[in-house]
Design an enzyme around this catalytic site. Structure first.
Site, PDB file in Angstrom:
ATOM      1  N   ASP A 243       9.860   5.423 -10.506  1.00 11.58           N
ATOM      2  CA  ASP A 243       9.454   6.071 -11.754  1.00 11.58           C
ATOM      3  C   ASP A 243      10.213   7.369 -11.997  1.00 11.58           C
ATOM      4  O   ASP A 243      10.526   7.712 -13.140  1.00 11.58           O
ATOM      5  CB  ASP A 243       7.948   6.363 -11.727  1.00 11.58           C
ATOM      6  CG  ASP A 243       7.108   5.129 -12.035  1.00 11.58           C
ATOM      7  OD1 ASP A 243       7.691   4.041 -12.189  1.00 11.58           O
ATOM      8  OD2 ASP A 243       5.874   5.258 -12.111  1.00 11.58           O
TER       9      ASP A 243
ATOM     10  N   LYS B  87      -0.833  -4.216  -3.148  1.00 19.39           N
ATOM     11  CA  LYS B  87      -2.103  -3.599  -2.736  1.00 19.39           C
ATOM     12  C   LYS B  87      -2.151  -2.191  -3.306  1.00 19.39           C
ATOM     13  O   LYS B  87      -1.561  -1.269  -2.766  1.00 19.39           O
ATOM     14  CB  LYS B  87      -2.240  -3.558  -1.214  1.00 19.39           C
ATOM     15  CG  LYS B  87      -3.557  -2.925  -0.749  1.00 19.39           C
ATOM     16  CD  LYS B  87      -3.636  -2.880   0.763  1.00 19.39           C
ATOM     17  CE  LYS B  87      -4.903  -2.180   1.213  1.00 19.39           C
ATOM     18  NZ  LYS B  87      -4.897  -0.729   0.862  1.00 19.39           N
TER      19      LYS B  87
ATOM     20  N   SER C 205       0.813  -1.211   0.000  1.00 20.32           N
ATOM     21  CA  SER C 205       0.000   0.000   0.000  1.00 20.32           C
ATOM     22  C   SER C 205       0.853   1.269   0.000  1.00 20.32           C
ATOM     23  O   SER C 205       1.505   1.577  -0.993  1.00 20.32           O
ATOM     24  CB  SER C 205      -0.950  -0.037   1.197  1.00 20.32           C
ATOM     25  OG  SER C 205      -1.951   0.948   1.083  1.00 20.32           O
TER      26      SER C 205
END
Length: 438
Positions: free
Chosen positions: A317, A331, A306
């Site tokens: 990224d 998740k 999460s």
């Protein structure tokens, strides 16, 4: 028949339970001249199913072996409604709601285990550091097959968690299965769980280590303080940072954004998509960089879930950090806690989150840039032979400087000495600095 007292009471109870969304979905009042068929066709609730619900409720009350009151039946119906949506949506009674509030504030009662469901068994997502569970050796991935001798298969996650909670100091026995092996018992005592969400220290000169155990309300602030403290302890700018998110089950979304922002100076951190208007959110970094842009490695594993995946995904990224370890939990959904008017609440999955490059992590997880699986480090006995500097009458070094004989004393134990993944992260940071020539 459409306006029977029984059905009207049931519809009212469901509207109160669902709160705002149910009220907004309700149709405007109809005049008496409107045909009943049209009212039925445009009714906001499926009347046939509600009649079936009412009939089942009546039959249970009339025929069940023991008396059951309306409140119990309706509460169980609501729990069932939520439990069949996804593993993370739930109806929270007063105690569960209070426990959720306590956990995000950093103090709650229990064993210190974050759990999920797998094949109808309760699965340990991660043990929380410095809790009865971690001290008892419970590991991420363990299946809890029994609680105090009672099988967990077929129980909901909420039911299992309720059984693991209780009075402080009381003992509880969990039967675990690890890696498909034979079941074994672990007995531990419930305690007040005071979670320190951020820990930090220098691994060695110039290299800092920050561990985030879960994302609480103040975690972003604590990470900022940890970075400042590491800089102060080092006496100069760091040359590398390891951010450890292993076995971090997640927590507050805003805190995850704040932590990522400490290491980024621009660009998107995370965005969410859902059906309701306020579930469409975008979070971007500001220009401040508490980490001073130093090389960085993020450690993740199967217990990183999460909010941990939000941070790891953003840093990956944005090419800000090298991710090392094993695949994360996967998740990728956001839960919103919707308080009700009776000290209860709904924990409802309202959105999916996406990394800056548009990746959804749901049920896939984050793949590290460099896979490093856990390994047990065993220190070898120091069998060093004498060196030149140990020999009597040896010549000094031609360039000057102190001699370096063997047996220079035992080195103080460091975190990376018995943590293979951490030692690999530190080695990578050193290698990056060597190749940069810094």
């Amino acid at each position: 028949m459409l306006h029977s007292p029984r059905l009207s009471q049931l519809a009212l109870a469901m509207t109160l339970a669902l709160g705002g969304p149910a009220a907004l979905a309700a149709e405007p009042a109809r005049s008496a001249s409107v045909p009943a068929t049209e009212v039925t066709a445009k009714a906001p609730l499926p009347l046939d199913e509600l009649r079936t619900f009412a009939e089942v409720m009546d039959r249970i009350k009339a025929a069940y072996v023991e008396p059951v009151d309306d409140k119990t039946l309706l509460e169980n119906a609501i729990k069932g409604m939520l439990s069949n949506l996804d593993p993370h949506s739930a109806y929270l009674g007063p105690e569960d709601f209070q426990e959720l509030q306590e956990s995000t504030s950093g103090e709650f009662g229990g064993l210190g285990i974050e759990v999920g469901m797998e094949d109808n068994f309760v699965k340990v997502v991660s043990p929380i550091d410095d809790t009865p569970a971690s001290r008892a050796g419970i590991q991420a991935g363990d299946l809890i097959v029994k609680i105090n001798g009672q099988p967990t298969r077929g129980q909901s996650m909420t039911e299992a968690v309720d059984k693991m909670r209780g009075k402080i100091g009381e003992k509880i026995t969990l039967t675990l299965v690890r890696d498909g092996g034979s079941p074994f018992d672990v007995t531990l005592a419930r305690a007040v769980i005071q979670v320190k969400s951020v820990k930090s220290q220098l691994l060695e000169s110039d290299y800092g280590y920050i561990r985030v155990t879960q994302f609480q309300v103040k975690t972003g602030e604590e990470v900022g303080k940890a970075l400042a403290r590491l800089r102060k302890d080092n006496g100069k700018k760091l040359r590398g940072i390891v951010l450890d998110l292993r076995n971090n089950p997640g927590g507050v979304l805003q805190s995850a954004v704040e932590v990522a922002d400490h290491f980024l100076t621009k660009g998107l951190i995370v965005y969410t998509k859902g059906r309701i208007a306020n579930s469409e959110l975008r979070f971007s970094a500001d220009a401040a960089d508490a980490s001073e842009g130093v090389p960085m490695v993020v450690l993740i594993n199967g217990g990183s879930a999460s909010a941990s995946e939000i941070v790891a995904g953003a840093l990956q990224d944005q090419k800000r950090a090298v991710l090392m370890g094993t695949d994360s939990f996967g998740k990728g959904s956001v839960q919103t806690v919707l308080p009700l008017n009776n000290d209860r609440a709904l924990k409802l999955t309202t959105a999916l989150y996406f990394t800056p490059n548009g990746r959804s992590i749901q049920a896939q997880g984050i793949v590290p840039d460099i896979e490093v699986r856990p390994a047990k480090l065993t220190a070898e006995a120091d069998l060093e032979n004498f060196k030149e500097a140990d020999l009597q009458g040896h010549l000094g070094n031609g360039n000057g400087g102190a001699d370096r004989p063997s047996g220079g004393g035992k080195r103080k134990q460091r975190p990376q000495d018995d943590d293979f993944q951490l030692s690999q992260a530190l080695s990578l940071l050193k290698g990056l600095n060597i190749t940069k020539g810094s």
